[in-house]
Design an enzyme around this catalytic site. Structure first.
Site, PDB file in Angstrom:
ATOM      1  CB  ALA A 188      -0.945   0.007   1.204  1.00  0.00           C
ATOM      2  CB  THR A 189       4.190   2.193   1.327  1.00  0.00           C
ATOM      3  OG1 THR A 189       3.861   2.053   2.717  1.00  0.00           O
ATOM      4  CG2 THR A 189       5.151   3.364   1.162  1.00  0.00           C
TER       5      THR A 189
ATOM      6  CG  ASN B 172      -3.235   3.211  10.837  1.00  0.00           C
ATOM      7  OD1 ASN B 172      -3.801   4.251  10.487  1.00  0.00           O
ATOM      8  ND2 ASN B 172      -1.965   3.191  11.205  1.00  0.00           N
TER       9      ASN B 172
ATOM     10  CG  HIS C 171       1.517  -6.978   5.198  1.00  0.00           C
ATOM     11  ND1 HIS C 171       1.769  -6.626   6.506  1.00  0.00           N
ATOM     12  CD2 HIS C 171       1.558  -5.821   4.496  1.00  0.00           C
ATOM     13  CE1 HIS C 171       1.940  -5.308   6.589  1.00  0.00           C
ATOM     14  NE2 HIS C 171       1.817  -4.799   5.378  1.00  0.00           N
TER      15      HIS C 171
ATOM     16  CB  CYS D 115       4.336   2.936   9.654  1.00  0.00           C
ATOM     17  SG  CYS D 115       4.003   1.517   8.617  1.00  0.00           S
TER      18      CYS D 115
END
Length: 379
Positions: A70-71, A151, A200, A322
């Site tokens: 996704a990054t 998140n 993931h 992150c």
């Protein structure tokens, strides 16, 4: 070990791993090669995209691009759209709720590339303020980005309301980071222009990503090369990753309803338990997604709590993986008006497909032990 950090990453499903290994062994050919084996690989790649189209109910309205996660997907979409629209619509709207792979991109675009960045206010329940969003919109806005599920806290954002507002602004491209949504809540893509996923997060492999976009040719490429994936993401397509990600997506979609019910039950049990402990606060709103619950221990450092749970073989986190090592107060919790002491002492529990009732029962028992250790510190 009891693993309650599924928002950071999930355990790979054995069938996904088997699919990855099988394709690596038997169909390792380059989908761009003109020979028979290459054509066979290309056919499998197109079949994988068709299965994603069906699983996510895309109705052939979107292009599907495989990425490393996704990054990369967020970078490709946000920069690709922004650069294409810079001369005609150079304003970007977002909020501090976003993941760093979105926030750092739009901040870069504002600081280094001259775009105008506007932040939507955040309400105490952790959702963006729709009325403020309406006030920020104008014909110079070329890009709006909002995550589906947060998140850190688990709050579900008003995606449908944003879609309806943007119908009046045809220049604005709406990008959604749906990393924490797939498999946990029903996903409605109608009206979204582009969407990112990461395998993931739903029992796929690390290094598996997806960018779904209405028209890939509207993206300015940030990776140049051989022209693969509509010219937007050049490089030899990782066919084993692509095929095995389809397996993960199909399973995530099929299990959504059941997993939603199961995790909702677990979350309710945790909420009811936490409410019996004086001084401990629940940060997540009542209507948060079922897999994430954020708990505050005012006066205790989050790192101390993570270590205390780790000693009991329970894996939790402070914020997102992150950003947890940056050592600054989380912007999401600050934006919700949560007191600083409570933010400093916050931990995130995140459940998933592998979480069991026995895990929750053990967590409750260990919570009691840890509370006895730290209750004198609670403010």
């Amino acid at each position: 070990m009891i693993y309650l950090d599924n928002a950071a990453t999930t355990k790979v499903d054995s069938s996904v791993m088997n699919s990855f290994v099988k394709v690596n062994e038997s169909l390792y050919f380059n989908p761009n090669s003109p020979h028979q084996a290459g054509l066979q690989a290309e056919k499998l790649l197109q079949q994988a995209k068709e299965q994603i189209n069906q699983a996510l109910k895309l109705n052939h309205l979107y292009d599907i691009i495989f990425t490393s996660g996704a990054t990369e997907s967020n970078n490709m979409a946000l920069k690709g759209i922004a650069y294409r629209k810079k001369d005609t619509a150079n304003e970007i709207i977002t909020s501090v709720l976003e993941h760093p792979s979105v926030l750092e991109v739009v901040r870069y675009l504002a600081e280094k590339e001259g775009f105008i960045l506007k932040y939507v206010n955040v309400k105490p329940n952790g959702q963006i303020d729709i009325e403020h969003f309406k006030a920020l919109m104008n014909d110079r806005v070329g890009l709006v980005t909002c995550m589906y599920v947060n998140n850190i806290m688990g709050q579900i954002q008003p995606i449908k309301q944003i879609v309806n507002i943007l119908k009046e602004y045809p220049k604005a491209h709406f990008h959604v980071d749906a990393v924490q949504a797939l498999g946990k809540i029903p996903l409605n893509i109608d009206g979204i222009d582009s969407l990112s996923l990461s395998g993931h997060k739903f029992n796929g492999l690390k290094g598996q990503g997806l960018l779904i976009t209405r028209t890939a040719h509207n993206l300015e490429p940030i990776i140049h090369g051989g022209g693969q994936e509509f010219g937007v993401r050049s490089g030899t397509v990782n066919l084993p990753m692509a095929v095995s990600m389809v397996k993960a997506i199909n399973q995530a979609v099929q299990q959504t309803e059941q997993l939603n019910q199961t995790l909702s039950s677990y979350q309710q049990q945790i909420r009811e338990m936490v409410e019996t402990y004086p001084g401990v606060k629940i940060n997540s709103p009542e209507d948060a997604a079922p897999q994430i619950i954020n708990i505050g221990f005012p006066g205790v450092k989050g790192e101390v709590l993570v270590n205390a749970f780790s000693k009991q073989d329970i894996m939790v986190s402070t914020t997102s993986a992150c950003s947890s090592k940056r050592g600054k107060l989380n912007e999401v919790l600050l934006a919700m008006g949560i007191p600083e002491k409570q933010i400093e002492g916050s931990i995130r529990l995140s459940m998933g497909q592998t979480t069991t009732q026995a895990d929750i029962d053990t967590f409750k028992e260990k919570f009691e032990l840890i509370y006895k250790e730290i209750k004198e510190l609670l403010k």
